[in-house]
Design a protein around this motif. Structure first.
Motif, PDB file in Angstrom:
ATOM      1  N   LEU A   1     -61.328 -59.340   2.861  1.00 30.86           N
ATOM      2  CA  LEU A   1     -61.505 -58.703   4.159  1.00 30.86           C
ATOM      3  C   LEU A   1     -62.776 -59.196   4.857  1.00 30.86           C
ATOM      4  CD1 LEU A   1     -59.107 -56.970   3.321  1.00 30.86           C
ATOM      5  CD2 LEU A   1     -60.283 -54.996   4.319  1.00 30.86           C
ATOM      6  N   ASP A   2     -63.819 -59.436   4.085  1.00 31.25           N
ATOM      7  CA  ASP A   2     -65.027 -60.019   4.688  1.00 31.25           C
ATOM      8  C   ASP A   2     -64.727 -61.397   5.277  1.00 31.25           C
ATOM      9  OD1 ASP A   2     -66.543 -57.805   4.032  1.00 31.25           O
ATOM     10  OD2 ASP A   2     -67.312 -58.687   2.164  1.00 31.25           O
ATOM     11  N   GLU A   3     -63.965 -62.191   4.555  1.00 31.70           N
ATOM     12  CA  GLU A   3     -63.604 -63.530   5.034  1.00 31.70           C
ATOM     13  C   GLU A   3     -62.746 -63.437   6.300  1.00 31.70           C
ATOM     14  OE1 GLU A   3     -61.668 -65.347   1.748  1.00 31.70           O
ATOM     15  OE2 GLU A   3     -63.480 -65.389   0.481  1.00 31.70           O
ATOM     16  N   LEU A   4     -61.880 -62.413   6.366  1.00 29.86           N
ATOM     17  CA  LEU A   4     -61.045 -62.245   7.555  1.00 29.86           C
ATOM     18  C   LEU A   4     -61.895 -61.878   8.772  1.00 29.86           C
ATOM     19  CD1 LEU A   4     -58.322 -62.086   8.959  1.00 29.86           C
ATOM     20  CD2 LEU A   4     -58.067 -59.738   8.066  1.00 29.86           C
ATOM     21  N   ARG A   5     -62.862 -60.991   8.595  1.00 25.88           N
ATOM     22  CA  ARG A   5     -63.759 -60.642   9.715  1.00 25.88           C
ATOM     23  C   ARG A   5     -64.485 -61.886  10.231  1.00 25.88           C
ATOM     24  NH1 ARG A   5     -64.993 -56.470   5.945  1.00 25.88           N
ATOM     25  NH2 ARG A   5     -64.097 -54.439   6.557  1.00 25.88           N
TER      26      ARG A   5
ATOM     27  N   CYS B   1     -58.046 -70.846  13.676  1.00 20.02           N
ATOM     28  CA  CYS B   1     -58.882 -72.051  13.744  1.00 20.02           C
ATOM     29  C   CYS B   1     -58.986 -72.757  12.389  1.00 20.02           C
ATOM     30  CB  CYS B   1     -60.270 -71.703  14.271  1.00 20.02           C
ATOM     31  SG  CYS B   1     -60.296 -71.001  15.941  1.00 20.02           S
ATOM     32  N   GLY B   2     -57.912 -72.731  11.607  1.00 18.37           N
ATOM     33  CA  GLY B   2     -57.889 -73.440  10.333  1.00 18.37           C
ATOM     34  C   GLY B   2     -58.493 -72.702   9.160  1.00 18.37           C
ATOM     35  N   ALA B   3     -59.044 -71.491   9.367  1.00 19.35           N
ATOM     36  CA  ALA B   3     -59.621 -70.729   8.244  1.00 19.35           C
ATOM     37  C   ALA B   3     -58.509 -70.206   7.341  1.00 19.35           C
ATOM     38  CB  ALA B   3     -60.459 -69.575   8.775  1.00 19.35           C
ATOM     39  N   GLU B   4     -58.864 -69.952   6.092  1.00 14.89           N
ATOM     40  CA  GLU B   4     -57.904 -69.413   5.127  1.00 14.89           C
ATOM     41  C   GLU B   4     -58.527 -68.193   4.420  1.00 14.89           C
ATOM     42  OE1 GLU B   4     -56.696 -72.465   2.476  1.00 14.89           O
ATOM     43  OE2 GLU B   4     -55.640 -73.626   4.017  1.00 14.89           O
TER      44      GLU B   4
END
Length: 307
Positions: free
Chosen positions: A205-209, A155-158
């Motif tokens: 990893l927090d951003e990936l979750r 959804c466009g997150a990086e």
């Protein structure tokens, strides 16, 4: 005294020293005095011995008032006064019940997340940092390095885009054990290793979750893909596993009724993150046991590299 003694005494005196001998009465008195003197001396000696013994005993007891006679060598001595270390008392936990059925407390369970044994942060990534497939999974095609994306679109997150020091990406086809020689591969990994600045690997990893949670569905071509976090523990210091599901399409891009499954696992070891993204092969789905096994091999290779 015998009556004959005076006469015998006179005869003896006539035959000896002309100065004469002492009279019998004098001799008797002298003998009596010697006997009394001897008796007196004996009494004095005994008294002196008794007095000396008493004085000596008083001196000994005064010099060592606390001296005690110990037990025989083969008799048990008194218990030691030194403190004896006691067994550690287990910490209770509310999750278990005691004998009466009430909740008792146990030690808190140990987390499956392990801490990296090394704090070294490298600045380059050699080929040896990438794991080698098991012999049964080798296709003979080898691997190839490139500049591909390390994660699918969410959804466009990086997630993990900032704080990178170095990154390498390779593609690695694999086959399942038992697949005949000459068959097409059963899957294809996009395998990456990224070095982060201190603190940024855990943040990645927090951003990936968060990205997976915030993107439960998204359009992929003519179909919709569904994303979901899955349990993942025991890989590196921490790991994130998620799936992507979408309808399987035939050669005419029409849904067949089946689903295509893709598994992606990101693993952190210190300041390094490695990602295994199985992209399948000609529509095949990701086999989780194989992804799990290769995830463990990837962690081992990185730990060996960081030693």
């Amino acid at each position: 005294m015998s009556r004959e003694l005076p006469g015998l005494y006179r005869s003896l005196a006539e035959d000896t020293d002309p100065r004469g001998l002492a009279a019998p009465d004098a001799v008797r008195r002298y003998a009596d005095r010697r006997a009394r003197t001897r008796a007196a001396l004996g009494a004095l000696t005994a008294a002196a011995l008794v007095g000396g013994t008493a004085v000596g005993a008083q001196f000994v007891f005064a010099a060592a008032p606390d001296t005690r006679v110990g037990p025989p060598a083969d008799s048990p001595g008194p218990p030691s006064s030194s403190p004896v270390p006691s067994e550690p008392t287990p910490t209770p936990s509310a999750s278990s019940s005691g004998p009466g059925g009430s909740a008792s407390q146990q030690p808190p369970s140990t987390s499956s997340t392990r801490t990296s044994p090394t704090a070294r942060t490298p600045t380059s990534i050699p080929d040896s940092a990438f794991f080698t497939l098991a012999a049964a999974n080798e296709t003979g095609a080898g691997s190839g390095f490139g500049e591909d994306e390390v994660l699918p679109e969410l959804c466009g997150a990086e997630p993990g885009a900032s704080g990178t020091v170095r990154q390498r990406v390779r593609t690695l086809p694999f086959k399942l054990a038992g697949t005949p020689e000459g068959n097409i591969p059963d899957g294809l990994y996009r395998h990456s290793i990224t070095i982060y600045r201190d603190g940024r690997a855990a943040a990645a990893l927090d951003e990936l979750r968060d990205a997976v949670r915030d993107c439960p569905t998204q359009p992929v071509g003519s179909v919709t893909s569904r994303q979901k976090l899955l349990p993942s523990s025991g890989y590196g210091d921490e790991s994130v596993l998620f799936e992507m599901r979408k309808p399987f399409l035939d050669v005419n891009d029409q849904p067949t009724g089946d689903e295509e499954l893709r598994l992606i696992r990101a693993i952190r070891v210190g300041n390094v993150v490695t990602v295994l993204w199985d992209q399948g092969w000609e529509g095949s789905s990701s086999p989780k046991p194989q992804v799990d096994a290769d995830s463990r091999r990837a962690v081992t290779a990185i730990r060996d590299w960081l030693r």
